[in-house]
Write a protein that holds these residues in place. Structure first.
Motif, PDB file in Angstrom:
ATOM      1  N   PHE B  27      50.108  50.228  50.003  1.00  0.00           N
ATOM      2  CA  PHE B  27      49.908  50.119  48.560  1.00  0.00           C
ATOM      3  C   PHE B  27      50.262  48.723  48.064  1.00  0.00           C
ATOM      4  CE2 PHE B  27      48.796  51.778  44.628  1.00  0.00           C
ATOM      5  CZ  PHE B  27      49.747  51.493  43.665  1.00  0.00           C
ATOM      6  N   ARG B  28      51.233  48.073  48.703  1.00  0.00           N
ATOM      7  CA  ARG B  28      51.543  46.689  48.306  1.00  0.00           C
ATOM      8  C   ARG B  28      50.359  45.784  48.615  1.00  0.00           C
ATOM      9  NH1 ARG B  28      56.724  46.401  46.720  1.00  0.00           N
ATOM     10  NH2 ARG B  28      58.137  47.954  47.579  1.00  0.00           N
ATOM     11  N   LEU B  29      49.702  46.017  49.749  1.00  0.00           N
ATOM     12  CA  LEU B  29      48.505  45.221  50.054  1.00  0.00           C
ATOM     13  C   LEU B  29      47.411  45.500  49.030  1.00  0.00           C
ATOM     14  CD1 LEU B  29      48.203  45.582  53.957  1.00  0.00           C
ATOM     15  CD2 LEU B  29      49.493  43.915  52.624  1.00  0.00           C
ATOM     16  N   LEU B  30      47.265  46.764  48.682  1.00  0.00           N
ATOM     17  CA  LEU B  30      46.239  47.142  47.703  1.00  0.00           C
ATOM     18  C   LEU B  30      46.508  46.479  46.361  1.00  0.00           C
ATOM     19  CD1 LEU B  30      44.820  50.708  47.199  1.00  0.00           C
ATOM     20  CD2 LEU B  30      45.495  49.375  45.239  1.00  0.00           C
ATOM     21  N   MET B  31      47.761  46.518  45.940  1.00  0.00           N
ATOM     22  CA  MET B  31      48.086  45.896  44.645  1.00  0.00           C
ATOM     23  C   MET B  31      47.895  44.392  44.697  1.00  0.00           C
ATOM     24  SD  MET B  31      50.626  47.796  42.249  1.00  0.00           S
ATOM     25  CE  MET B  31      49.669  46.892  41.060  1.00  0.00           C
ATOM     26  N   GLY B  32      48.239  43.805  45.834  1.00  0.00           N
ATOM     27  CA  GLY B  32      48.061  42.368  45.957  1.00  0.00           C
ATOM     28  C   GLY B  32      46.617  41.948  45.753  1.00  0.00           C
ATOM     29  N   LYS B  33      45.704  42.782  46.242  1.00  0.00           N
ATOM     30  CA  LYS B  33      44.283  42.439  46.140  1.00  0.00           C
ATOM     31  C   LYS B  33      43.694  42.830  44.799  1.00  0.00           C
ATOM     32  CE  LYS B  33      39.864  43.111  48.483  1.00  0.00           C
ATOM     33  NZ  LYS B  33      39.187  43.610  49.709  1.00  0.00           N
ATOM     34  N   TYR B  34      44.106  43.977  44.271  1.00  0.00           N
ATOM     35  CA  TYR B  34      43.377  44.543  43.138  1.00  0.00           C
ATOM     36  C   TYR B  34      44.082  44.481  41.791  1.00  0.00           C
ATOM     37  CZ  TYR B  34      39.710  46.345  46.166  1.00  0.00           C
ATOM     38  OH  TYR B  34      38.655  46.442  47.026  1.00  0.00           O
ATOM     39  N   ARG B  35      45.337  44.036  41.768  1.00  0.00           N
ATOM     40  CA  ARG B  35      46.034  44.134  40.485  1.00  0.00           C
ATOM     41  C   ARG B  35      45.343  43.314  39.406  1.00  0.00           C
ATOM     42  NH1 ARG B  35      51.755  40.852  41.681  1.00  0.00           N
ATOM     43  NH2 ARG B  35      50.895  38.775  41.416  1.00  0.00           N
ATOM     44  N   GLU B  36      44.876  42.102  39.743  1.00  0.00           N
ATOM     45  CA  GLU B  36      44.211  41.297  38.711  1.00  0.00           C
ATOM     46  C   GLU B  36      42.793  41.775  38.410  1.00  0.00           C
ATOM     47  OE1 GLU B  36      46.551  37.186  39.744  1.00  0.00           O
ATOM     48  OE2 GLU B  36      44.833  37.081  38.399  1.00  0.00           O
ATOM     49  N   PRO B  37      41.976  42.023  39.424  1.00  0.00           N
ATOM     50  CA  PRO B  37      40.625  42.518  39.096  1.00  0.00           C
ATOM     51  C   PRO B  37      40.652  43.802  38.270  1.00  0.00           C
ATOM     52  CG  PRO B  37      40.729  41.867  41.400  1.00  0.00           C
ATOM     53  CD  PRO B  37      42.125  41.789  40.868  1.00  0.00           C
ATOM     54  N   VAL B  38      41.554  44.726  38.607  1.00  0.00           N
ATOM     55  CA  VAL B  38      41.605  45.983  37.858  1.00  0.00           C
ATOM     56  C   VAL B  38      42.037  45.734  36.430  1.00  0.00           C
ATOM     57  CG1 VAL B  38      42.957  48.125  37.623  1.00  0.00           C
ATOM     58  CG2 VAL B  38      41.891  47.550  39.805  1.00  0.00           C
ATOM     59  N   TYR B  39      43.092  44.916  36.273  1.00  0.00           N
ATOM     60  CA  TYR B  39      43.560  44.643  34.910  1.00  0.00           C
ATOM     61  C   TYR B  39      42.451  44.038  34.083  1.00  0.00           C
ATOM     62  CZ  TYR B  39      45.622  42.324  30.930  1.00  0.00           C
ATOM     63  OH  TYR B  39      45.877  41.885  29.644  1.00  0.00           O
ATOM     64  N   TRP B  40      41.781  42.998  34.587  1.00  0.00           N
ATOM     65  CA  TRP B  40      40.768  42.300  33.785  1.00  0.00           C
ATOM     66  C   TRP B  40      39.560  43.196  33.514  1.00  0.00           C
ATOM     67  CZ3 TRP B  40      42.401  38.765  30.885  1.00  0.00           C
ATOM     68  CH2 TRP B  40      43.385  37.859  31.297  1.00  0.00           C
ATOM     69  N   HIS B  41      39.221  44.047  34.469  1.00  0.00           N
ATOM     70  CA  HIS B  41      38.133  45.004  34.245  1.00  0.00           C
ATOM     71  C   HIS B  41      38.489  45.910  33.063  1.00  0.00           C
ATOM     72  CE1 HIS B  41      35.083  48.022  34.884  1.00  0.00           C
ATOM     73  NE2 HIS B  41      35.993  48.949  35.145  1.00  0.00           N
ATOM     74  N   ILE B  42      39.693  46.412  33.039  1.00  0.00           N
ATOM     75  CA  ILE B  42      40.139  47.270  31.949  1.00  0.00           C
ATOM     76  C   ILE B  42      40.228  46.479  30.644  1.00  0.00           C
ATOM     77  CG2 ILE B  42      42.097  48.627  31.094  1.00  0.00           C
ATOM     78  CD1 ILE B  42      42.633  49.448  34.026  1.00  0.00           C
TER      79      ILE B  42
END
Lengths: 111, 186
Positions: B27-42
């Motif tokens: 999950f840390r790897l997942l957050m590292g990759k997706y935390r910004e794309p997900v936030y900006w998408h939202i």
């Protein structure tokens, strides 16, 4: 007024910003809410654990080496007769008498 | 799936393997990759930073807790975007303040302090976001995920429950409407 909008000019520019450090805080908040307990990434915890284990093993090895080397060097250290006589003369009269009494019948020393 | 260069570029396959082996580490790897794309998408859907923050946090917690349901019948990214989109749409329905802010900013009828995390001085960028938010929802989603996130039509289709052909049609329709809006006097 005619405008000439071009996607290539604006590219992916957004009018939105975020506070400094926001994404790190977001990650920490998510971890906390998801019940992921530790604050350190798992890879860092494993490295720390390895370092601690290695340090403990090194310390144990060093202690073992000291014990072994101390036992070995005691036997091999070469003291001259003068050294022994000097040490003996440094003892009190009572201690000298005691040592002479204990070792006068020692079968190894009196062979 | 293309990612912003700032993100840790672990492949989705590696993240999935890590999640199955050790959920915490994965999950840390997942957050590292997706935390910004997900936030900006939202954020592009809800506008207001606080709403986007709440929705992003909800999305990631949901992703973690429901990862066992990810069967691999779509890409990890599509699955993540689907969850993020649902959270964003829920937030947008709850609070329509974001759209009002953009509308008012463009009309110069609102003076807001900078701590709203919106740069009202960038009028063209504000106007573009208003144009996108005025689109039908499916066109909005197709445009945002294609233009800003670089997702393929198939990935967008998986994320939105549509087909690649429909996504492509929605995307091109959205682009045309945006250009017309930006070139108009409204």
């Amino acid at each position: 007024m005619e405008r000439n909008f071009d996607f290539e000019k604006i590219e992916k520019r957004l009018p939105y910003t975020v506070p400094d450090g926001f994404f790190d805080r977001l990650e920490a908040d998510v971890m906390r809410e998801a019940g992921i307990t530790t604050g350190k990434p798992a890879c860092i915890r494993r490295r720390l654990w390895h370092k601690m284990t290695l340090a403990a093993a090194s310390a144990a090895a060093a202690v073992a080496m000291c014990v072994v080397m101390n036992v070995e060097t005691c036997g091999r250290q070469a003291y001259g007769y003068d050294d022994v006589e000097q040490a003996f003369s440094g003892l009190s009269n009572d201690d000298q008498a005691y040592i002479l009494q204990v070792y006068q019948d020692d079968i190894f020393m009196n062979q | 799936m293309k990612t912003d260069n700032r993100q840790t570029t672990y492949s989705d396959e590696r993240i999935v393997k890590a999640m199955r082996k050790s959920p915490e580490e994965g999950f840390r790897l997942l957050m590292g990759k997706y935390r910004e794309p997900v936030y900006w998408h939202i954020r592009r859907l809800v506008v207001v930073h606080d709403d986007a923050q709440d929705a992003a946090q909800e999305a990631f917690v949901r992703i973690f807790r429901s990862f066992d349901t990810f069967r691999g019948d779509c890409s990890l990214g599509s699955w993540i975007y689907r969850i993020a989109t649902n959270e964003a749409l829920r937030a947008a329905e709850r609070n329509k303040e974001g759209h009002r802010l953009l509308r008012a900013a463009e009309e110069a009828t609102l003076l807001l302090p900078a701590d709203n995390y919106i740069d009202y001085t960038d009028l063209e960028a504000v106007r573009l976001q208003k144009a996108i938010l005025s689109l039908p929802r499916k066109q909005q989603l197709a445009f945002n995920m294609r233009y800003y996130d670089g997702l393929s039509y198939a990935e967008i289709a998986d994320a939105t429950g549509s087909t690649a052909a429909n996504v492509k049609a929605n995307y091109h329709a959205a682009k045309e409407k945006i250009v017309n809006y930006m070139n108009s006097n409204d």
